[in-house]
Design a protein around this motif. Structure first.
Motif, PDB file in Angstrom:
ATOM      1  N   PHE A 111      23.168   3.436  -5.902  1.00 63.93           N
ATOM      2  CA  PHE A 111      21.962   4.164  -6.281  1.00 63.93           C
ATOM      3  C   PHE A 111      22.337   5.244  -7.292  1.00 63.93           C
ATOM      4  O   PHE A 111      23.485   5.710  -7.318  1.00 63.93           O
ATOM      5  N   PRO A 112      21.388   5.639  -8.148  1.00 66.62           N
ATOM      6  CA  PRO A 112      21.725   6.610  -9.197  1.00 66.62           C
ATOM      7  C   PRO A 112      22.428   7.865  -8.696  1.00 66.62           C
ATOM      8  O   PRO A 112      23.350   8.369  -9.355  1.00 66.62           O
ATOM      9  N   ALA A 113      22.030   8.373  -7.524  1.00 66.36           N
ATOM     10  CA  ALA A 113      22.633   9.608  -7.021  1.00 66.36           C
ATOM     11  C   ALA A 113      24.114   9.447  -6.691  1.00 66.36           C
ATOM     12  O   ALA A 113      24.839  10.442  -6.561  1.00 66.36           O
ATOM     13  N   PHE A 168      18.298  10.763 -17.755  1.00 65.59           N
ATOM     14  CA  PHE A 168      18.555   9.332 -17.643  1.00 65.59           C
ATOM     15  C   PHE A 168      17.311   8.540 -17.248  1.00 65.59           C
ATOM     16  O   PHE A 168      17.206   7.358 -17.535  1.00 65.59           O
ATOM     17  N   ASN A 169      16.354   9.208 -16.572  1.00 63.56           N
ATOM     18  CA  ASN A 169      15.077   8.576 -16.230  1.00 63.56           C
ATOM     19  C   ASN A 169      15.244   7.287 -15.427  1.00 63.56           C
ATOM     20  O   ASN A 169      14.470   6.347 -15.589  1.00 63.56           O
ATOM     21  N   LEU A 170      16.257   7.258 -14.577  1.00 67.26           N
ATOM     22  CA  LEU A 170      16.410   6.114 -13.669  1.00 67.26           C
ATOM     23  C   LEU A 170      15.540   6.338 -12.432  1.00 67.26           C
ATOM     24  O   LEU A 170      15.259   7.473 -12.050  1.00 67.26           O
ATOM     25  N   GLN A 174      25.345   7.246 -15.096  1.00 64.77           N
ATOM     26  CA  GLN A 174      23.896   7.078 -15.122  1.00 64.77           C
ATOM     27  C   GLN A 174      23.399   6.824 -16.550  1.00 64.77           C
ATOM     28  O   GLN A 174      22.514   5.989 -16.761  1.00 64.77           O
ATOM     29  N   GLN A 175      23.985   7.518 -17.521  1.00 65.90           N
ATOM     30  CA  GLN A 175      23.540   7.304 -18.900  1.00 65.90           C
ATOM     31  C   GLN A 175      23.932   5.914 -19.390  1.00 65.90           C
ATOM     32  O   GLN A 175      23.175   5.279 -20.134  1.00 65.90           O
ATOM     33  N   THR A 177      18.241   0.545  -6.627  1.00 69.84           N
ATOM     34  CA  THR A 177      19.641   0.325  -6.988  1.00 69.84           C
ATOM     35  C   THR A 177      19.776   0.219  -8.499  1.00 69.84           C
ATOM     36  O   THR A 177      18.787   0.028  -9.233  1.00 69.84           O
ATOM     37  N   VAL A 178      21.004   0.326  -8.960  1.00 75.54           N
ATOM     38  CA  VAL A 178      21.288   0.159 -10.389  1.00 75.54           C
ATOM     39  C   VAL A 178      20.745  -1.188 -10.879  1.00 75.54           C
ATOM     40  O   VAL A 178      20.073  -1.271 -11.911  1.00 75.54           O
ATOM     41  N   LEU A 179      21.039  -2.252 -10.137  1.00 75.33           N
ATOM     42  CA  LEU A 179      20.593  -3.584 -10.555  1.00 75.33           C
ATOM     43  C   LEU A 179      19.078  -3.655 -10.651  1.00 75.33           C
ATOM     44  O   LEU A 179      18.530  -4.178 -11.622  1.00 75.33           O
ATOM     45  N   ARG A 180      18.394  -3.099  -9.660  1.00 78.47           N
ATOM     46  CA  ARG A 180      16.930  -3.153  -9.677  1.00 78.47           C
ATOM     47  C   ARG A 180      16.363  -2.301 -10.802  1.00 78.47           C
ATOM     48  O   ARG A 180      15.314  -2.647 -11.376  1.00 78.47           O
ATOM     49  N   ASN A 181      17.030  -1.199 -11.149  1.00 76.85           N
ATOM     50  CA  ASN A 181      16.606  -0.406 -12.301  1.00 76.85           C
ATOM     51  C   ASN A 181      16.612  -1.256 -13.571  1.00 76.85           C
ATOM     52  O   ASN A 181      15.786  -1.054 -14.463  1.00 76.85           O
TER      53      ASN A 181
END
Length: 255
Positions: A148-150, A101-103, A157-158, A108-112
């Protein structure tokens, strides 16, 4: 290749991707052996074949994550193998989703989703956030913006990775076996997002082992083996009535 006429104007449309005589070697190992290939605007092309056939290398050559040994790669009429080409500018028009997924795990998800928009697109934080939230909603994860991704499943995540790519407003999307790292029960949600993109007319080149997706969504299926395109055509033809023995042998093992 004869350009396809644009359905609205009748004018010849430049292919989204056009590859000519593409070779790629890693040392003495020739992985791509003279590929001629194109993806038309708005077309969904699914690339199938056994592991090691060159599928992912072909995909990675489209945005020069791999440097072709020889040949030409054109993206919307721009030769990205030309050293004078603004490669970063072209890449902003190409969304890519990988097996992994390379996050960024510490964001955070939003910041990604906002980071690349601010850096590559020079968007302000408010605009980037609005676009990110819209795309998280599109992939069904609006409520995960602060996670967060974890804290997410692989499938989630994908879908975040797809939303991140969409937030750059790409003209086309490249998918490199996007479901191969997922548990089987998580695959469906990711494929449904991809199906929706196809319904909306997104140009897509998809390296996949999901034959059901290729049959249902693909406008064209390309079978590769040994670094060459063995056979290509409509899904019902390639998957339902393959003309080459190598294609038939592969499909007998996966269908």
């Amino acid at each position: 290749m004869i350009p396809v006429a644009h359905p609205a104007t009748g004018a010849a449309a430049v292919p989204a991707i056009e590859i000519r005589a593409l070779h790629k070697s890693f040392g003495s190992n020739e992985v791509l052996k003279g590929i001629d290939f194109h993806v038309d605007q708005g077309e969904v092309v699914c690339v199938i074949g056994p592991s090691g056939s060159g599928k992912s290398t072909l995909l990675r050559c489209v945005n020069r994550l791999e440097e072709p040994t020889s040949g030409t790669v054109m993206v919307e009429g721009v030769d990205i193998t030309d050293s004078e080409t603004d490669l970063d500018g072209v890449r902003t028009r190409i969304g890519m989703v990988f097996q992994q997924f390379n996050l960024f795990p510490h964001l955070t998800v939003l910041r990604n989703l906002t980071l690349a928009q601010q850096r590559a697109k020079k968007r302000g934080r408010a605009e980037a956030t609005t676009i990110a939230q819209r795309n998280l909603e599109k992939v069904g994860l609006a409520e995960k913006a602060d996670a967060f991704p974890a804290q997410l499943s692989g499938g989630q995540q994908q879908r975040v990775a797809i939303a991140r790519a969409l937030s750059m407003d790409p003209d086309m999307m490249l998918f490199d076996e996007p479901t191969s790292a997922l548990d089987p029960e998580l695959v469906g949600d990711v494929l449904e997002v991809m199906k929706q993109l196809a319904r909306e007319g997104m140009t897509m080149m998809v390296v996949t082992h999901e034959m059901g997706f290729a049959r249902e969504v693909g406008d064209r299926v390309v079978f590769m083996d040994g670094g060459v395109v063995v056979e290509q055509g409509r899904p019902e033809d390639v998957l339902g009535d393959p003309q080459h023995e190598r294609t038939r042998l592969f499909l007998s093992k996966v269908l």
